[in-house]
Design a protein around this motif. Sequence first.
Motif, PDB file in Angstrom:
ATOM      1  N   ASP A  60     -12.246 -21.342  -1.890  1.00  0.00           N
ATOM      2  CA  ASP A  60     -11.915 -21.441  -3.319  1.00  0.00           C
ATOM      3  C   ASP A  60     -12.238 -20.144  -4.046  1.00  0.00           C
ATOM      4  OD1 ASP A  60     -10.966 -23.988  -3.022  1.00  0.00           O
ATOM      5  OD2 ASP A  60     -12.787 -24.974  -3.751  1.00  0.00           O
ATOM      6  N   GLU A  61     -13.364 -19.512  -3.693  1.00  0.00           N
ATOM      7  CA  GLU A  61     -13.720 -18.246  -4.339  1.00  0.00           C
ATOM      8  C   GLU A  61     -12.722 -17.148  -4.002  1.00  0.00           C
ATOM      9  OE1 GLU A  61     -17.877 -16.903  -4.665  1.00  0.00           O
ATOM     10  OE2 GLU A  61     -18.361 -18.652  -3.438  1.00  0.00           O
ATOM     11  N   LEU A  62     -12.279 -17.108  -2.744  1.00  0.00           N
ATOM     12  CA  LEU A  62     -11.323 -16.080  -2.339  1.00  0.00           C
ATOM     13  C   LEU A  62      -9.957 -16.296  -2.986  1.00  0.00           C
ATOM     14  CD1 LEU A  62     -12.271 -15.814   1.434  1.00  0.00           C
ATOM     15  CD2 LEU A  62     -12.594 -14.039  -0.291  1.00  0.00           C
ATOM     16  N   LEU A  63      -9.624 -17.547  -3.252  1.00  0.00           N
ATOM     17  CA  LEU A  63      -8.335 -17.832  -3.880  1.00  0.00           C
ATOM     18  C   LEU A  63      -8.363 -17.615  -5.388  1.00  0.00           C
ATOM     19  CD1 LEU A  63      -7.168 -21.025  -1.954  1.00  0.00           C
ATOM     20  CD2 LEU A  63      -6.329 -18.687  -1.722  1.00  0.00           C
ATOM     21  N   ASP A  64      -9.548 -17.688  -5.989  1.00  0.00           N
ATOM     22  CA  ASP A  64      -9.657 -17.509  -7.432  1.00  0.00           C
ATOM     23  C   ASP A  64      -9.299 -16.061  -7.798  1.00  0.00           C
ATOM     24  OD1 ASP A  64     -10.199 -17.861 -10.106  1.00  0.00           O
ATOM     25  OD2 ASP A  64     -12.368 -17.555  -9.882  1.00  0.00           O
ATOM     26  N   GLY A  65      -8.210 -15.897  -8.504  1.00  0.00           N
ATOM     27  CA  GLY A  65      -7.767 -14.557  -8.894  1.00  0.00           C
ATOM     28  C   GLY A  65      -6.866 -13.870  -7.887  1.00  0.00           C
ATOM     29  N   ALA A  66      -6.679 -14.484  -6.704  1.00  0.00           N
ATOM     30  CA  ALA A  66      -5.781 -13.890  -5.706  1.00  0.00           C
ATOM     31  C   ALA A  66      -4.334 -14.228  -6.026  1.00  0.00           C
ATOM     32  CB  ALA A  66      -6.139 -14.393  -4.312  1.00  0.00           C
ATOM     33  N   VAL A  67      -3.439 -13.427  -5.499  1.00  0.00           N
ATOM     34  CA  VAL A  67      -2.010 -13.720  -5.580  1.00  0.00           C
ATOM     35  C   VAL A  67      -1.616 -14.496  -4.326  1.00  0.00           C
ATOM     36  CG1 VAL A  67       0.298 -12.713  -5.553  1.00  0.00           C
ATOM     37  CG2 VAL A  67      -1.469 -11.719  -7.001  1.00  0.00           C
ATOM     38  N   ARG A  68      -0.815 -15.535  -4.503  1.00  0.00           N
ATOM     39  CA  ARG A  68      -0.375 -16.353  -3.374  1.00  0.00           C
ATOM     40  C   ARG A  68       1.071 -15.987  -3.031  1.00  0.00           C
ATOM     41  NH1 ARG A  68      -3.276 -22.265  -4.325  1.00  0.00           N
ATOM     42  NH2 ARG A  68      -5.193 -21.416  -5.232  1.00  0.00           N
ATOM     43  N   VAL A  69       1.226 -15.347  -1.904  1.00  0.00           N
ATOM     44  CA  VAL A  69       2.547 -14.886  -1.465  1.00  0.00           C
ATOM     45  C   VAL A  69       3.118 -15.953  -0.536  1.00  0.00           C
ATOM     46  CG1 VAL A  69       3.822 -13.074  -0.260  1.00  0.00           C
ATOM     47  CG2 VAL A  69       1.804 -12.495  -1.645  1.00  0.00           C
ATOM     48  N   ASP A  70       4.187 -16.627  -0.971  1.00  0.00           N
ATOM     49  CA  ASP A  70       4.709 -17.729  -0.167  1.00  0.00           C
ATOM     50  C   ASP A  70       5.983 -17.389   0.596  1.00  0.00           C
ATOM     51  OD1 ASP A  70       6.683 -17.791  -2.137  1.00  0.00           O
ATOM     52  OD2 ASP A  70       5.839 -19.543  -3.160  1.00  0.00           O
ATOM     53  N   ARG A  71       6.534 -16.176   0.379  1.00  0.00           N
ATOM     54  CA  ARG A  71       7.728 -15.760   1.106  1.00  0.00           C
ATOM     55  C   ARG A  71       7.685 -14.260   1.361  1.00  0.00           C
ATOM     56  NH1 ARG A  71      11.823 -16.915  -3.135  1.00  0.00           N
ATOM     57  NH2 ARG A  71       9.925 -16.987  -4.388  1.00  0.00           N
ATOM     58  N   GLY A  72       8.346 -13.877   2.436  1.00  0.00           N
ATOM     59  CA  GLY A  72       8.562 -12.469   2.723  1.00  0.00           C
ATOM     60  C   GLY A  72      10.040 -12.249   2.979  1.00  0.00           C
ATOM     61  N   ILE A  73      10.656 -11.370   2.223  1.00  0.00           N
ATOM     62  CA  ILE A  73      12.092 -11.125   2.345  1.00  0.00           C
ATOM     63  C   ILE A  73      12.326  -9.840   3.128  1.00  0.00           C
ATOM     64  CG2 ILE A  73      14.211 -10.628   1.079  1.00  0.00           C
ATOM     65  CD1 ILE A  73      13.206 -12.323  -1.193  1.00  0.00           C
ATOM     66  N   ALA A  74      13.169  -9.937   4.165  1.00  0.00           N
ATOM     67  CA  ALA A  74      13.574  -8.763   4.932  1.00  0.00           C
ATOM     68  C   ALA A  74      14.930  -8.305   4.430  1.00  0.00           C
ATOM     69  CB  ALA A  74      13.638  -9.098   6.416  1.00  0.00           C
ATOM     70  N   ARG A  75      15.018  -7.012   4.079  1.00  0.00           N
ATOM     71  CA  ARG A  75      16.251  -6.446   3.557  1.00  0.00           C
ATOM     72  C   ARG A  75      16.622  -5.185   4.325  1.00  0.00           C
ATOM     73  NH1 ARG A  75      14.573  -6.596  -2.844  1.00  0.00           N
ATOM     74  NH2 ARG A  75      14.824  -8.840  -3.185  1.00  0.00           N
ATOM     75  N   ALA A  76      17.863  -4.811   4.182  1.00  0.00           N
ATOM     76  CA  ALA A  76      18.329  -3.537   4.731  1.00  0.00           C
ATOM     77  C   ALA A  76      19.598  -3.137   4.008  1.00  0.00           C
ATOM     78  CB  ALA A  76      18.582  -3.642   6.231  1.00  0.00           C
ATOM     79  N   ARG A  77      19.623  -1.923   3.525  1.00  0.00           N
ATOM     80  CA  ARG A  77      20.796  -1.360   2.861  1.00  0.00           C
ATOM     81  C   ARG A  77      21.360  -2.296   1.781  1.00  0.00           C
ATOM     82  NH1 ARG A  77      23.959   1.224   8.046  1.00  0.00           N
ATOM     83  NH2 ARG A  77      23.383  -0.751   9.044  1.00  0.00           N
ATOM     84  N   GLY A  78      20.423  -2.866   0.992  1.00  0.00           N
ATOM     85  CA  GLY A  78      20.819  -3.684  -0.143  1.00  0.00           C
ATOM     86  C   GLY A  78      21.169  -5.119   0.187  1.00  0.00           C
ATOM     87  N   ARG A  79      21.071  -5.509   1.471  1.00  0.00           N
ATOM     88  CA  ARG A  79      21.416  -6.869   1.867  1.00  0.00           C
ATOM     89  C   ARG A  79      20.195  -7.597   2.401  1.00  0.00           C
ATOM     90  NH1 ARG A  79      25.497  -3.693   4.149  1.00  0.00           N
ATOM     91  NH2 ARG A  79      24.535  -3.899   6.207  1.00  0.00           N
TER      92      ARG A  79
END
Length: 436
Positions: A60-79
């Motif tokens: 709980d302490e580590l999550l307090d104030g942390a950003v929760r990243v729920d996705r990672g998007i892979a892109r290339a050349r605008g797509r």
Amino acid sequence: MPDVIVVGAGPVGLLLAGELARRGVDVEVFERRPVAGAGSRAIGIHSATLAALEGAGLTDELLDGAVRVDRGIARARGRTLGVVRFDRLGSRFPFVATRPQADTERILAARAPVPLRGAQVSALLPRRDRVRVRYAVGGRPVETEAALVVVATGGGGRDLVYRPGALRRTIYPDRYVMTDAAATPDADPTVAVVDLDPSGVLESFPLPGGLRRFVAWDGFAGADAAGAETGWNPGGSDAAEADRRMTGSGSDAAEADRGMTDAGSGMSGAGGSAAGAPTEGGGPTPAERLRTAVAARGDAAADGIVDATTFGVRRIVAPRMRRGRVAVVGDAAHEVSPIGGQGMNLGLLDAVTLAPLLSQWVHSGIEPTAALDHWEYRRVTSARTAAGMAAFNTRLGRAFPGASAGAREALVRAMLGPLTGPLFARAYAMGFDRDA
């Protein structure tokens, strides 16, 4: 005489010391740095680590104030090539929590004994029922003893326990340039972006305070820079004696060599350049190169990049993490490429799973040999898995000119497609760690 001495007050050493203290173990922490580091190095805390730290009351302490990243998007050349869906992991923590490493260390330090800072450990001398520790404070040599010693120094203290040259290492030629900068207002704070441009990868990770971590592939190091890192930095005769006790001699050393994977990683791989310093020959500074890479993707955050640092990558996975009364955790035992963000998490899982076994040993007076052997097997296996994944990420992020760029994009589309996408999401979230 303390029950345990932990050498190193980074996040891994602090977590281990705090967990031992919570279990009633008399523990001391030695740290060579006079003050805690203020930099933001490792930033991601994975689902498996958050779950493992619940019992310690730290999640709980580590999550307090942390950003929760729920996705990672892979892109290339605008797509868009695909999406890593952490939010579909099916775990209690379906995201990666990001926060500066200095903040993580501060939270862990609040649970741990105050480190003895400026303590430079020079040798560990195991005896039948204790370990003698030689160190210096302010240039004054000191000697003490503990029932058990754990080395959590990172790569800089590896020579305390491993014989010079006993661990095989791989020095990757890849160089990276990195900074934390203000995100643009339209940047999604829950999404990481991996842009696989033909010129090399650019990664962008959300951080608290409206910042993002930018990491770009920066080409290959020269042969001289890479070769300079292949030499080992042995200690004196005391360190050599400690090495013999850790890795053994004769058949034991041969067995250790046979069991070793390709070696090493970490941001110390081939040295780094100072923030904003010009390159040799008067070329663009690291900040200018990173600014160019970010701007090439059409990201206006490039305008806010004023400094940057460079780093190289190496890989080392020790086949042994304990011998007698001495154990090794974190980067001292295994370094993996920071591309993928699993190194600190490996060490935190080392520490949180080792603490109850050392506590049992201290309180019962009986070494839990079978349990410690099983711990070592799980952690070495997990490190090899993470190292393989990190090596794949490193190679995938290199420059792919011409037709090879299209082949890479097709590969990533297939990886993140409906059949294998969940598998890769689990792998990127350390779901294959033996203690996940």
